[in-house]
Motif scaffolding. Structure first.
Motif, mmCIF file in Angstrom:
data_model
loop_
_atom_site.group_PDB
_atom_site.id
_atom_site.type_symbol
_atom_site.label_atom_id
_atom_site.label_comp_id
_atom_site.label_asym_id
_atom_site.label_seq_id
_atom_site.Cartn_x
_atom_site.Cartn_y
_atom_site.Cartn_z
ATOM 1 N N MET A 1 0.836 -1.182 0.000
ATOM 2 C CA MET A 1 0.000 0.000 0.000
ATOM 3 C C MET A 1 0.882 1.247 0.000
ATOM 4 S SD MET A 1 -3.302 0.780 2.385
ATOM 5 C CE MET A 1 -2.489 0.587 3.933
ATOM 6 N N TRP A 2 1.623 1.506 1.081
ATOM 7 C CA TRP A 2 2.549 2.625 1.161
ATOM 8 C C TRP A 2 3.908 2.062 1.544
ATOM 9 C CZ3 TRP A 2 -2.065 3.595 4.192
ATOM 10 C CH2 TRP A 2 -2.954 4.449 3.566
ATOM 11 N N PRO A 3 4.782 1.839 0.619
ATOM 12 C CA PRO A 3 6.074 1.236 0.950
ATOM 13 C C PRO A 3 6.943 2.192 1.766
ATOM 14 C CG PRO A 3 6.011 1.876 -1.349
ATOM 15 C CD PRO A 3 4.642 2.119 -0.792
ATOM 16 N N ASN A 4 7.752 1.614 2.639
ATOM 17 C CA ASN A 4 8.751 2.339 3.410
ATOM 18 C C ASN A 4 8.184 3.422 4.317
ATOM 19 O OD1 ASN A 4 10.756 0.807 2.143
ATOM 20 N ND2 ASN A 4 10.818 2.238 0.423
ATOM 21 N N GLN A 5 7.020 3.228 4.848
ATOM 22 C CA GLN A 5 6.463 4.179 5.804
ATOM 23 C C GLN A 5 5.995 3.425 7.028
ATOM 24 O OE1 GLN A 5 3.394 6.403 3.900
ATOM 25 N NE2 GLN A 5 4.817 7.898 3.093
ATOM 26 N N SER A 6 6.124 4.063 8.164
ATOM 27 C CA SER A 6 5.683 3.431 9.401
ATOM 28 C C SER A 6 4.162 3.386 9.443
ATOM 29 C CB SER A 6 6.205 4.220 10.598
ATOM 30 O OG SER A 6 5.558 5.481 10.670
ATOM 31 N N TYR A 7 3.653 2.569 10.342
ATOM 32 C CA TYR A 7 2.204 2.454 10.499
ATOM 33 C C TYR A 7 1.598 3.803 10.876
ATOM 34 C CZ TYR A 7 -2.298 1.155 12.443
ATOM 35 O OH TYR A 7 -3.638 1.084 12.713
ATOM 36 N N ILE A 8 2.234 4.499 11.805
ATOM 37 C CA ILE A 8 1.710 5.799 12.242
ATOM 38 C C ILE A 8 1.713 6.788 11.076
ATOM 39 C CG2 ILE A 8 2.146 7.754 13.772
ATOM 40 C CD1 ILE A 8 3.199 5.709 15.814
ATOM 41 N N GLY A 9 2.756 6.770 10.280
ATOM 42 C CA GLY A 9 2.808 7.647 9.113
ATOM 43 C C GLY A 9 1.714 7.344 8.110
ATOM 44 N N ARG A 10 1.455 6.060 7.892
ATOM 45 C CA ARG A 10 0.386 5.672 6.957
ATOM 46 C C ARG A 10 -0.973 6.115 7.471
ATOM 47 N NH1 ARG A 10 3.247 0.675 7.057
ATOM 48 N NH2 ARG A 10 1.544 -0.215 8.242
ATOM 49 N N MET A 11 -1.201 5.954 8.773
ATOM 50 C CA MET A 11 -2.492 6.356 9.341
ATOM 51 C C MET A 11 -2.662 7.871 9.311
ATOM 52 S SD MET A 11 -4.296 3.720 9.928
ATOM 53 C CE MET A 11 -3.564 2.965 8.504
ATOM 54 N N ALA A 12 -1.570 8.608 9.485
ATOM 55 C CA ALA A 12 -1.647 10.075 9.391
ATOM 56 C C ALA A 12 -2.006 10.487 7.965
ATOM 57 C CB ALA A 12 -0.325 10.695 9.821
ATOM 58 N N ILE A 13 -1.392 9.825 6.978
ATOM 59 C CA ILE A 13 -1.717 10.122 5.579
ATOM 60 C C ILE A 13 -3.174 9.774 5.296
ATOM 61 C CG2 ILE A 13 -1.270 9.408 3.197
ATOM 62 C CD1 ILE A 13 1.692 9.090 4.018
ATOM 63 N N LEU A 14 -3.629 8.629 5.795
ATOM 64 C CA LEU A 14 -5.017 8.229 5.594
ATOM 65 C C LEU A 14 -5.961 9.248 6.232
ATOM 66 C CD1 LEU A 14 -7.225 6.264 4.712
ATOM 67 C CD2 LEU A 14 -6.834 4.999 6.835
ATOM 68 N N SER A 15 -5.678 9.668 7.459
ATOM 69 C CA SER A 15 -6.529 10.651 8.138
ATOM 70 C C SER A 15 -6.577 11.959 7.364
ATOM 71 C CB SER A 15 -6.023 10.900 9.558
ATOM 72 O OG SER A 15 -6.178 9.749 10.339
ATOM 73 N N ASP A 16 -5.429 12.426 6.899
ATOM 74 C CA ASP A 16 -5.397 13.672 6.130
ATOM 75 C C ASP A 16 -6.165 13.538 4.818
ATOM 76 O OD1 ASP A 16 -3.897 14.825 8.133
ATOM 77 O OD2 ASP A 16 -1.975 14.582 7.081
ATOM 78 N N THR A 17 -6.025 12.391 4.166
ATOM 79 C CA THR A 17 -6.740 12.143 2.911
ATOM 80 C C THR A 17 -8.254 12.127 3.140
ATOM 81 O OG1 THR A 17 -4.889 10.852 2.058
ATOM 82 C CG2 THR A 17 -7.019 10.531 0.992
ATOM 83 N N LEU A 18 -8.682 11.435 4.197
ATOM 84 C CA LEU A 18 -10.111 11.368 4.504
ATOM 85 C C LEU A 18 -10.671 12.741 4.843
ATOM 86 C CD1 LEU A 18 -10.200 8.119 6.672
ATOM 87 C CD2 LEU A 18 -11.073 8.403 4.349
ATOM 88 N N ALA A 19 -9.965 13.475 5.695
ATOM 89 C CA ALA A 19 -10.439 14.803 6.091
ATOM 90 C C ALA A 19 -10.530 15.726 4.882
ATOM 91 C CB ALA A 19 -9.526 15.393 7.156
ATOM 92 N N ALA A 20 -9.533 15.695 4.019
ATOM 93 C CA ALA A 20 -9.546 16.549 2.828
ATOM 94 C C ALA A 20 -10.704 16.183 1.898
ATOM 95 C CB ALA A 20 -8.216 16.428 2.089
ATOM 96 N N GLN A 21 -10.963 14.889 1.762
ATOM 97 C CA GLN A 21 -12.056 14.448 0.894
ATOM 98 C C GLN A 21 -13.400 14.921 1.443
ATOM 99 O OE1 GLN A 21 -12.549 10.230 0.663
ATOM 100 N NE2 GLN A 21 -14.192 10.371 -0.832
ATOM 101 N N VAL A 22 -13.609 14.791 2.736
ATOM 102 C CA VAL A 22 -14.885 15.185 3.338
ATOM 103 C C VAL A 22 -15.048 16.703 3.297
ATOM 104 C CG1 VAL A 22 -16.211 15.222 5.483
ATOM 105 C CG2 VAL A 22 -15.065 13.126 4.770
ATOM 106 N N VAL A 23 -13.989 17.441 3.605
ATOM 107 C CA VAL A 23 -14.068 18.903 3.598
ATOM 108 C C VAL A 23 -14.357 19.421 2.189
ATOM 109 C CG1 VAL A 23 -12.683 20.994 3.914
ATOM 110 C CG2 VAL A 23 -12.697 19.234 5.671
ATOM 111 N N ALA A 24 -13.885 18.722 1.180
ATOM 112 C CA ALA A 24 -14.115 19.141 -0.202
ATOM 113 C C ALA A 24 -15.528 18.821 -0.694
ATOM 114 C CB ALA A 24 -13.097 18.464 -1.121
ATOM 115 N N SER A 25 -16.330 18.143 0.128
ATOM 116 C CA SER A 25 -17.685 17.760 -0.275
ATOM 117 C C SER A 25 -18.712 18.334 0.700
ATOM 118 C CB SER A 25 -17.810 16.240 -0.305
ATOM 119 O OG SER A 25 -16.859 15.697 -1.177
ATOM 120 N N PRO A 26 -19.141 19.577 0.496
ATOM 121 C CA PRO A 26 -20.077 20.189 1.443
ATOM 122 C C PRO A 26 -21.431 19.490 1.517
ATOM 123 C CG PRO A 26 -19.667 21.645 -0.427
ATOM 124 C CD PRO A 26 -18.771 20.471 -0.581
#
Length: 119
Positions: A1-26
């Motif tokens: 899925m995300w090579p060479n990244q820690s679990y915490i880093g992957r979850m932070a990226i996922l959280s940021d991606t989810l938040a950005a997607q939701v904020v972009a959809s009023p």
């Protein structure tokens, strides 16, 4: 899925991606909409429960807003009044809070001050 990244880093990226997607959809997004979006970004291997936990954490932190129950849950951008637009997450002392509040006042509500131009 995300090579060479820690679990915490992957979850932070996922959280940021989810938040950005939701904020972009009023109009709000259902869980299925979010899953479809993640599949288009090649993040489809995220288990359902992990996705629901991430969304619940984002809602609890105030980054998104959750409305509805069970299958009728939709995720929306947070209300502007629910979040502090300049919140840095750093705790402030009472003196720091009073300075922050003074600086945030509109110009018309601030006390007038002058300066000595002879200096």
């Amino acid at each position: 899925m995300w090579p060479n990244q820690s679990y915490i880093g992957r979850m932070a990226i996922l959280s940021d991606t989810l938040a950005a997607q939701v904020v972009a959809s009023p109009q709000g997004l259902a869980l299925r909409d979010i899953q479809e979006h993640l599949q288009t970004q090649r993040l489809a291997s995220i288990p359902d429960r992990t996705l629901r936990r991430r969304l619940a954490t984002l809602a609890k932190d105030g980054r998104i807003r959750k409305e509805g129950v069970s299958r009728n849950v939709r995720y929306f951008p947070p209300h502007a009044r629910d979040r502090d637009p300049v919140d840095t997450g750093i705790p402030l002392s009472p003196e720091g809070q009073s300075i922050r509040d003074a600086v945030r006042k509109p110009l018309s509500a601030r006390a007038l001050t002058g300066y000595d131009d002879s200096l």
